[in-house]
Design an enzyme around this catalytic site. Structure first.
Site, short mmCIF file in Angstrom:
data_model
loop_
_atom_site.label_atom_id
_atom_site.label_comp_id
_atom_site.label_asym_id
_atom_site.label_seq_id
_atom_site.Cartn_x
_atom_site.Cartn_y
_atom_site.Cartn_z
N TYR A 78 0.84 -1.20 0.00
CA TYR A 78 0.00 0.00 0.00
C TYR A 78 0.88 1.25 0.00
O TYR A 78 0.60 2.23 -0.71
CB TYR A 78 -0.94 0.02 1.21
CG TYR A 78 -1.89 1.19 1.13
CD1 TYR A 78 -3.09 1.08 0.41
CD2 TYR A 78 -1.59 2.41 1.72
CE1 TYR A 78 -3.94 2.16 0.27
CE2 TYR A 78 -2.45 3.50 1.59
CZ TYR A 78 -3.63 3.37 0.88
OH TYR A 78 -4.47 4.44 0.74
N PHE A 130 -6.80 22.21 -24.01
CA PHE A 130 -7.15 20.81 -24.15
C PHE A 130 -8.39 20.57 -23.27
O PHE A 130 -8.55 21.21 -22.24
CB PHE A 130 -6.01 19.85 -23.76
CG PHE A 130 -6.42 18.42 -23.99
CD1 PHE A 130 -6.55 17.94 -25.28
CD2 PHE A 130 -6.77 17.59 -22.93
CE1 PHE A 130 -7.01 16.65 -25.51
CE2 PHE A 130 -7.23 16.30 -23.17
CZ PHE A 130 -7.34 15.82 -24.47
N THR A 131 -9.24 19.67 -23.71
CA THR A 131 -10.58 19.50 -23.11
C THR A 131 -10.52 19.34 -21.59
O THR A 131 -11.11 20.14 -20.85
CB THR A 131 -11.27 18.28 -23.74
OG1 THR A 131 -10.40 17.15 -23.64
CG2 THR A 131 -11.58 18.54 -25.21
N ASP A 221 2.37 20.52 -20.08
CA ASP A 221 1.65 19.28 -20.31
C ASP A 221 2.60 18.40 -21.11
O ASP A 221 2.80 18.59 -22.31
CB ASP A 221 0.35 19.54 -21.07
CG ASP A 221 -0.44 18.25 -21.27
OD1 ASP A 221 0.16 17.16 -21.22
OD2 ASP A 221 -1.66 18.34 -21.49
N LYS A 264 0.28 8.11 -23.23
CA LYS A 264 0.71 8.46 -24.59
C LYS A 264 2.21 8.15 -24.73
O LYS A 264 2.57 6.99 -24.88
CB LYS A 264 0.40 9.93 -24.88
CG LYS A 264 -1.07 10.21 -25.17
CD LYS A 264 -1.90 10.31 -23.95
CE LYS A 264 -3.23 11.02 -24.15
NZ LYS A 264 -4.05 10.98 -22.94
N ARG A 388 -12.74 16.31 -33.56
CA ARG A 388 -12.06 17.35 -32.79
C ARG A 388 -12.46 18.68 -33.40
O ARG A 388 -11.75 19.29 -34.17
CB ARG A 388 -10.53 17.20 -32.84
CG ARG A 388 -9.99 16.06 -32.01
CD ARG A 388 -9.74 16.36 -30.55
NE ARG A 388 -10.83 16.13 -29.63
CZ ARG A 388 -10.67 15.69 -28.39
NH1 ARG A 388 -9.49 15.35 -27.94
NH2 ARG A 388 -11.69 15.57 -27.58
N PHE A 455 -18.38 15.67 -25.89
CA PHE A 455 -18.01 14.83 -27.04
C PHE A 455 -17.94 13.35 -26.69
O PHE A 455 -18.12 12.50 -27.54
CB PHE A 455 -16.66 15.30 -27.63
CG PHE A 455 -15.54 15.30 -26.62
CD1 PHE A 455 -15.35 16.38 -25.78
CD2 PHE A 455 -14.68 14.22 -26.51
CE1 PHE A 455 -14.33 16.38 -24.84
CE2 PHE A 455 -13.66 14.21 -25.59
CZ PHE A 455 -13.49 15.29 -24.74
N1 F0G Z 1 -3.30 16.48 -22.02
C1 F0G Z 1 -3.30 16.11 -23.31
C2 F0G Z 1 -2.52 16.91 -24.30
C3 F0G Z 1 -4.02 14.98 -23.71
O1 F0G Z 1 -4.02 14.64 -25.00
C4 F0G Z 1 -4.76 14.26 -22.74
C5 F0G Z 1 -5.57 13.11 -23.13
C6 F0G Z 1 -4.73 14.68 -21.41
C7 F0G Z 1 -3.98 15.79 -21.09
C8 F0G Z 1 -5.51 13.98 -20.34
O2 F0G Z 1 -4.90 12.79 -20.02
O3 F0G Z 1 -6.57 11.06 -20.72
O4 F0G Z 1 -4.68 10.50 -19.21
O5 F0G Z 1 -6.55 11.87 -18.39
N2 F0G Z 1 -5.86 12.87 -24.30
C9 F0G Z 1 -6.60 11.72 -24.78
C10 F0G Z 1 -6.75 11.82 -26.27
C11 F0G Z 1 -7.91 11.47 -24.08
O6 F0G Z 1 -7.45 10.98 -26.84
O7 F0G Z 1 -6.15 12.71 -26.87
P1 F0G Z 1 -5.74 11.49 -19.56
#
Ligand code: F0G
Length: 464
Positions: A78, A130-131, A221, A264, A388, A455
């Site tokens: 843990y 970013f979303t 990021d 990624k 997108r 989305f």
């Molecule tokens: N920042 C970037 C540039 C991303 O592309 C993503 C995720 C995140 C942050 C968030 O990270 O998914 O691990 O919580 N991108 C995915 C995509 C969802 O399909 O581009 P996460």
């Protein structure tokens, strides 16, 4: 007679395949049923109904034999797992940040850094939103302001660093709101929503200079920072002789910390972290992580997952790996480009972005052209891509009106080390087939809209 020698020698992936997973063609009838049931949203398809899955490069990569071996070395204590210390050591050596807070994935880190640094009424400038990043900034009471160079919003501009910050714009934002309302500048490398476009070292150095003068932090990021380094190595004057590892280190050294989706660059199926240099921020983040993610030495990851991230981070900065990874994206993009299919240029690091406005000029943005195009590609071949554009952009948090982003794109995202050149050929030919019949693609009407990150779960019906 000997065949003519090729004008240049081919290159191949720096790996061979040890384990395979079957994929299957999906019949046209099943594709029609599946996309209807999914409300014309490729996020709502079942993966068993997909032939080649290019929805995302997130968590979809193939791990190496070393990573799988590392999974067996998971220390599932843990607290104080040995894999945590290995990951901490690796983040220090590959990125250079001192303090590590593991999280379950990138958005977990975004949540924590937003809570620690953002106060209601704060402004967070960044190189395109970013979303999830923007949403966490907003939920913490901040407002995001886009300070990317204008070329980033133009799919046809061939600027080599479309992820660069417009320094004049950033300076104006600092002038207008004052440095005390700006907790940090949010820098993505590469910029996902712009089409996987890089930021140059020169520009990042200038951002650092400008913000240092005002006492403003820079948070990176780092999700695709190795891919960003590849473009720097290829395109930025004076960088050709350097390794990806060196460029990544320098990139991080120009910032105060990072959020990371390890799904990624780092070649794992789940995981992420926050890493910072400042002890006070670390302390506060370490306090918050135990509420939302898990203890500060696992943050939502199993020991084995942390081990896989540590090994994957090292693999991510291998020059041969990254050349083949981005090279495969370029291969697909060059093919589409040669056929005159409108894509975002230059070709980005993690996928090809189809310019849906140019692809489907008969559809107004209000009928969701990129959403419709992603559905049409699935209907043609069972290849899954994603929207997108206006659907991803969502609504202004104050006015409730839909944003109308300049970029209306379909992302054809390439997982790392998963598909072959033949898969890329099949994908290219499917996109060409849809392009040839593009006037038949109809717009969509949204019939269900979720409150956050719409989305992912929105549903649509074809018009007419
Ligand atoms: N920042 C970037 C540039 C991303 O592309 C993503 C995720 C995140 C942050 C968030 O990270 O998914 O691990 O919580 N991108 C995915 C995509 C969802 O399909 O581009 P996460």
């Amino acid at each position: 007679m000997d065949p003519a020698p090729p004008s240049r020698r081919s290159w191949a992936e720096p790996f061979k395949i040890k384990v395979v997973e079957p994929v299957r063609l999906v019949s046209p009838e099943l594709r029609l049923t599946a996309i209807r049931e999914a409300g014309y949203n490729t996020f709502l398809l079942r993966s068993q109904d997909v032939y080649i899955d290019l929805l995302t490069d997130s968590g979809t990569s193939a791990m190496s034999d070393r990573q799988w071996a590392g999974m067996m070395l998971g220390d599932e204590a843990y607290a104080g797992s040995r894999n945590f210390y290995h990951l901490e050591e690796t983040v220090r050596s590959v990125y250079g940040y001192q303090h590590l807070i593991p999280t379950h994935q990138g958005r977990g880190a975004e949540h924590i850094i937003s809570r620690v640094l953002i106060k209601p009424g704060n402004i967070i400038p960044g190189n395109m939103y970013f979303t999830t990043t923007r949403l966490h900034q907003e939920l913490a009471g901040g407002s995001f302001i886009d300070v990317i160079i204008p070329e980033a919003h133009d799919p046809a501009s061939e600027h080599p660093f479309k992820g660069n910050v417009d320094l004049g714009k950033l300076e104006a934002v600092i002038g207008e709101y004052g440095a005390s309302r700006i907790p940090y500048v949010s820098i993505a490398a590469t910029v996902n929503m712009a089409g996987g476009q890089p930021i140059s070292l020169e520009n990042l150095r200038a951002v650092r200079e400008l913000t240092r003068g005002h006492g403003i932090r820079v948070i990176l990021d780092a999700t695709r920072v190795a891919e960003n380094a590849y473009f720097i190595q290829q395109r930025e004057p004076g960088q050709q002789g350097r390794t990806i590892a060196e460029i990544v280190r320098e990139t991080c050294s120009l910032t105060d910390g990072c959020t990371m989706s390890a799904k990624k660059d780092a070649l794992v199926n789940i995981g992420g972290f926050l890493a910072v240099n400042d002890w006070d921020i670390f302390e506060e983040a370490r306090n918050i992580v135990v509420i939302y993610e898990g203890l500060h030495t696992y943050g939502g990851m199993a020991g084995r997952d942390m081990e896989a991230v540590a090994i994957g981070l090292e693999e991510s900065v291998d020059d041969e790996h990254i050349r083949a990874r981005v090279g495969q994206v370029l291969y697909l993009g060059e093919k589409l480009r040669a056929w005159g299919i409108p894509i975002v240029l230059p070709i980005g690091g993690h996928g090809i972005f189809l310019d849906a406005k140019a692809f489907l000029p008969h559809l107004d943005q209000s009928v969701y052209p990129a959403q419709a195009l992603a559905a049409a590609i699935y209907l043609d071949s069972g290849v899954r891509t994603m929207e997108r554009g206006i659907v991803s952009a969502g609504r202004d948090k104050d006015t409730g009106l839909e944003y109308r982003p300049k970029l209306e794109l379909v992302r054809v995202t390439i997982p790392r080390r998963v598909y072959t050149q033949a898969h890329m050929d099949v994908v290219a030919e499917s996109i060409l087939a849809v392009y040839q019949e593009r006037s038949n693609v109809r717009g969509l009407r949204m019939v269900y809209e979720p409150r956050y990150l719409r989305f992912f779960q929105a549903r649509f019906e074809p018009l007419g």
